[in-house]
Design an enzyme around this catalytic site. Structure first.
Site, PDB file in Angstrom:
ATOM      1  N   HIS A  20       0.803  -0.723  -0.133  1.00  0.00           N
ATOM      2  CA  HIS A  20      -0.383  -0.237   0.182  1.00  0.00           C
ATOM      3  C   HIS A  20       0.815   1.381  -0.366  1.00  0.00           C
ATOM      4  O   HIS A  20       0.963   2.363   1.007  1.00  0.00           O
ATOM      5  CB  HIS A  20      -0.576  -0.025   1.282  1.00  0.00           C
ATOM      6  CG  HIS A  20      -1.808  -0.771   1.028  1.00  0.00           C
ATOM      7  ND1 HIS A  20      -3.019  -1.496   0.162  1.00  0.00           N
ATOM      8  CD2 HIS A  20      -2.331  -2.066   2.054  1.00  0.00           C
ATOM      9  CE1 HIS A  20      -3.609  -2.543   0.205  1.00  0.00           C
ATOM     10  NE2 HIS A  20      -3.124  -2.726   1.612  1.00  0.00           N
TER      11      HIS A  20
ATOM     12  N   CYS B 212       2.179 -13.917   3.212  1.00  0.00           N
ATOM     13  CA  CYS B 212       3.262 -13.718   4.322  1.00  0.00           C
ATOM     14  C   CYS B 212       2.890 -15.678   5.530  1.00  0.00           C
ATOM     15  O   CYS B 212       1.631 -15.940   5.271  1.00  0.00           O
ATOM     16  CB  CYS B 212       2.349 -12.146   5.033  1.00  0.00           C
ATOM     17  SG  CYS B 212       3.048 -12.657   6.381  1.00  0.00           S
TER      18      CYS B 212
ATOM     19  N   HIS C  50     -11.150  -5.258   2.863  1.00  0.00           N
ATOM     20  CA  HIS C  50      -9.653  -5.667   2.490  1.00  0.00           C
ATOM     21  C   HIS C  50      -8.817  -6.805   2.242  1.00  0.00           C
ATOM     22  O   HIS C  50      -9.636  -7.980   2.593  1.00  0.00           O
ATOM     23  CB  HIS C  50      -9.282  -5.399   4.153  1.00  0.00           C
ATOM     24  CG  HIS C  50      -7.399  -5.787   4.097  1.00  0.00           C
ATOM     25  ND1 HIS C  50      -7.038  -6.386   3.972  1.00  0.00           N
ATOM     26  CD2 HIS C  50      -7.125  -4.008   4.752  1.00  0.00           C
ATOM     27  CE1 HIS C  50      -5.576  -6.066   4.289  1.00  0.00           C
ATOM     28  NE2 HIS C  50      -5.357  -5.105   4.212  1.00  0.00           N
TER      29      HIS C  50
ATOM     30  N   GLU D 241      -6.927  -9.022   2.785  1.00  0.00           N
ATOM     31  CA  GLU D 241      -6.295  -9.891   3.669  1.00  0.00           C
ATOM     32  C   GLU D 241      -7.870 -10.729   4.529  1.00  0.00           C
ATOM     33  O   GLU D 241      -7.943 -11.555   4.168  1.00  0.00           O
ATOM     34  CB  GLU D 241      -5.482  -9.690   5.163  1.00  0.00           C
ATOM     35  CG  GLU D 241      -5.187 -10.536   5.463  1.00  0.00           C
ATOM     36  CD  GLU D 241      -4.574  -9.812   6.978  1.00  0.00           C
ATOM     37  OE1 GLU D 241      -3.697  -9.429   7.082  1.00  0.00           O
ATOM     38  OE2 GLU D 241      -5.099 -10.903   7.821  1.00  0.00           O
TER      39      GLU D 241
ATOM     40  N   CYS E 221      -0.057  -9.507  13.953  1.00  0.00           N
ATOM     41  CA  CYS E 221       0.670  -9.460  13.995  1.00  0.00           C
ATOM     42  C   CYS E 221       1.798  -8.678  15.021  1.00  0.00           C
ATOM     43  O   CYS E 221       1.505  -7.643  14.780  1.00  0.00           O
ATOM     44  CB  CYS E 221       1.238  -9.206  12.470  1.00  0.00           C
ATOM     45  SG  CYS E 221       2.892  -9.876  12.030  1.00  0.00           S
TER      46      CYS E 221
ATOM     47  N   SER F  75      -3.004   2.296   3.321  1.00  0.00           N
ATOM     48  CA  SER F  75      -2.252   1.438   3.924  1.00  0.00           C
ATOM     49  C   SER F  75      -3.030   1.600   5.823  1.00  0.00           C
ATOM     50  O   SER F  75      -3.270   2.511   6.525  1.00  0.00           O
ATOM     51  CB  SER F  75      -0.684   1.709   4.606  1.00  0.00           C
ATOM     52  OG  SER F  75      -0.200   1.391   5.702  1.00  0.00           O
TER      53      SER F  75
ATOM     54  N   SER G 158       4.460  -0.624   5.563  1.00  0.00           N
ATOM     55  CA  SER G 158       4.281  -0.684   4.297  1.00  0.00           C
ATOM     56  C   SER G 158       4.766   0.959   3.004  1.00  0.00           C
ATOM     57  O   SER G 158       5.307   1.088   2.445  1.00  0.00           O
ATOM     58  CB  SER G 158       3.368  -0.714   3.530  1.00  0.00           C
ATOM     59  OG  SER G 158       2.297   0.602   4.104  1.00  0.00           O
TER      60      SER G 158
HETATM   61  S1  SF4 Z   1       2.643  -6.546   8.944  1.00  0.00           S
HETATM   62 FE1  SF4 Z   1       2.621  -9.463   9.753  1.00  0.00          FE
HETATM   63  S2  SF4 Z   1       1.163 -10.515   8.778  1.00  0.00           S
HETATM   64 FE2  SF4 Z   1       1.281  -8.731   7.371  1.00  0.00          FE
HETATM   65  S3  SF4 Z   1       2.561  -8.934   5.676  1.00  0.00           S
HETATM   66 FE3  SF4 Z   1       3.553  -7.834   7.361  1.00  0.00          FE
HETATM   67  S4  SF4 Z   1       4.659  -9.732   8.621  1.00  0.00           S
HETATM   68 FE4  SF4 Z   1       3.338 -10.551   7.375  1.00  0.00          FE
END
Ligand code: SF4
Length: 292
Positions: free
Chosen positions: A42, A98, A128, A130, A197, A225, A269
């Site tokens: 993003h 990921c 979103h 994810e 995370c 983001s 990001s």
């Molecule tokens: S924020 Fe965490 S879960 Fe998301 S891509 Fe990065 S390492 Fe992976």
């Protein structure tokens, strides 16, 4: 005395994004063209850098009409339907999901496959990428709760399993847990799994310290983001002179007035090179205002 300008050493790409970009660059080096389903990160500056190297960003609708090409799946992950489309169209998947997201997808799928009586609730942002990937593990049946209002979709007389999108705030998740505990029937089982995370939530504390240590904070992040919004809000909480910028062009010289220390930080990001560009721009502005 001149002002200090410091870049937060803990800011920048998380390992999920670093890996996705490395995979993209490897294919681009050998192949020349690679398609990517959605923005790889993003951050429009990084997307543009990779576009100039041959990375073509596509939508899910585009994927339906592509055949015999290579498509990278970014760190956010994808629902099973994407893999099915790729198989049908003889598309080679370069899977950069990921590992943290992949584990979460597998957990949700396991719960869904083994216990159809339990409602799966995902604390996350509707639409979103994810979250779409997570909902896809449940044949579209998981309930997405972006806020407390969305809990109206939950039947509190039935069992509930609560998960979180990886980039949501721990406080928000805690709030969801408390609210569900208040509303659920005594007979309903409620399990919750903190699947946030630590690359994101672990940053909050050090970022708050960094923001508090500087007179002015420039938070560099793309507007899309969600991780950026969460982390920027943390900075604003301890330092109201925090400004969210996409890049050097957004800096307003008046923000820097009467400041002896300027901190530059960013989201998971945000590329390091962009924060370096912001640092260069700030020192140019300070030089000009000193000479002016
Ligand atoms: S924020 Fe965490 S879960 Fe998301 S891509 Fe990065 S390492 Fe992976």
């Amino acid at each position: 005395m001149s002002a200090t300008i410091e870049i937060d050493p803990g800011s920048g790409f998380c390992f999920g994004v670093v890996t996705a970009i490395r995979k993209a660059e490897e294919v681009l080096d050998s192949n020349g063209t690679l398609y990517c389903l959605g923005d790889i990160v993003h951050n429009s500056s990084e997307v543009e850098r990779l576009r100039s190297r041959g990375l073509v960003t596509i939508t899910h609708a585009d994927l339906e009409s592509l055949h015999d090409v290579k498509v990278l799946l970014r760190a956010h992950g994808e629902p099973p339907s994407t893999y099915e489309t790729a198989k049908r169209n003889n598309i080679e998947i370069i899977d950069a999901t990921c590992p943290v997201v992949l584990r979460l997808q597998q957990r949700i799928k396991h719960t869904f496959d083994n216990d159809r009586d339990t409602q799966i609730v995902i604390y996350g942002k509707n639409g979103h990428a994810e979250v779409n990937g997570l909902v896809g593990q449940t044949q579209g049946k998981a309930i997405v709760a972006e806020n407390i209002d969305d809990l109206r979709k939950v039947d509190f007389s039935r069992n509930i399993s609560l998960y979180s999108q990886t980039t949501k705030s721990p406080q928000g998740f805690r709030h969801m847990i408390d609210e569900i505990n208040t509303r659920k029937a005594d007979s309903a089982l409620f399990e919750h799994f903190d699947t946030i995370c630590r690359q994101v939530s672990g940053r909050s504390e050090s970022l708050r310290r960094f923001a508090a240590d500087h007179d002015v904070v420039l938070f560099v992040s793309g507007a899309k983001s969600s991780n950026g919004k969460v982390l920027c809000a943390e900075c604003t909480g301890v330092n109201p002179r925090t400004h969210l910028i996409a890049g050097p062009e957004d800096i307003k010289p008046e923000w820097l007035h009467n400041s002896m220390s300027i901190g530059i930080c960013g989201a998971t990001s945000t590329p390091r090179w962009l924060m370096e560009d912001v640092k260069t721009a700030v020192s140019e502005i300070l030089k000009t205002s000193c000479n002016g």
